[in-house]
Design an enzyme around this catalytic site. Sequence first.
Site, PDB file in Angstrom:
ATOM      1  CE  LYS A  88      -3.818   1.994   2.786  1.00  0.00           C
ATOM      2  NZ  LYS A  88      -4.692   1.736   3.963  1.00  0.00           N
ATOM      3  CB  SER A 147      -8.365   0.658   5.869  1.00  0.00           C
ATOM      4  OG  SER A 147      -9.030   1.889   5.925  1.00  0.00           O
ATOM      5  CB  SER A 206      -7.927   3.538   2.965  1.00  0.00           C
ATOM      6  OG  SER A 206      -7.092   3.029   4.001  1.00  0.00           O
TER       7      SER A 206
END
Length: 396
Positions: A35, A136, A112
């Site tokens: 990420k 997330s 996210s």
Amino acid sequence: MSADVSTARCFIPYPFVPQPQAASGPLAGVRLAVKDIFDVAGYPTGCGNPHMLALSGIKAASAPAVQSLLQAGAQFVGKVVTDELAFSMNGKNAHFGTPRNGGAPDRIPGGSSSGSASAVSNGLADLALGTDTGGSVRVPASHCGLIGLRPTHGRVPLTGVMDLARSFDTCGWFARDMDVFARAGAVLLGEDSAPLPQAPRVLVASDVLGLLAPHVQAQFAQVLERLAGVLGAPQPVSVATPSFDALYWAFRHIQGYEAWQAHGENIGRYGFQLGPGVAERFAWSATITAQQMQEHSAVRETFCAGFIDLLGDDGVLLLPSAPDVAPLLTDSEQSLEDYRNQAVRMLCLSGLSGCPQISLPLMQLDGAPFGLSLIAPPGSDRSLIQYAAGLMHACA
């Protein structure tokens, strides 16, 4: 299901910089996506926002969580899209697009950690690092049909990772395969400080189920029936003390206050152009006072003490990972915000308490994946993974 890189839209198109990895180890041959709020040597850390990308510069060293996986033999394949400043749950990024949900391509991937879940669900990575502040990892895992863990708060170091709300932020990960998932856990987590017994006491959050639509309750009942030989007769309990509304607002205020402390100065100084939903959340966060933070922190402390006491050292709480399957890509921003607010009422249990929560791809609705979650006492992460592996085997 698999897709090529261009179709999946999950990788940030940075020039590829290979990362040194161990020639052997428990993760040898495992493809790793990261990420884009984790530092990776030779890359900027863009955090899903063009201003943050411009401010980043090229990082000289990788975050310890990334480095530990590389030292275990994992093969880095790229950095992946994140929702903007990690302050969203739907997986749409106004600047970098929406990664493809490999489990349900007509639906949002969840965020996210959207790119992380997309890369794994589309078969472009075997393992992906994400973060979980308010859901997330757990939400994208549920939406994309993956295994995902929010670990005990503070269990995995977050050095070299963008802060959102420090007292909630955790480093989690995704995999399709439980063996790969558990091997990554052994690398990232170390030994449990408070392992579960082999046959933990199983609880069901009956008041959480009461928030959900009848078709979701029915699917949850079906999976409990399938797992009856492993679970026995779960004990129904109520967990929302003093109320779901009080916990929701405690989480929102603490998260918002901390998010503004982390990013407010830069947002104001550089005039960040924030996308839908994210802009409104930061604008609201800017209004939260220290007095409100203190009041809601007291709610958190009371809930946390009672919730951890309920779990004891041997309890595992079962509940759906999200309110429903992923919303459709065509749903309105208001509909997505309503879904997020409903989800926070469930997801804040782990956030406020700091307990580990794993989502397993054991349910399905309307042809789309849907996660079953297990919450366990702090410090029991690896034994929770082992227990979850038994449930996955029982459903195979």
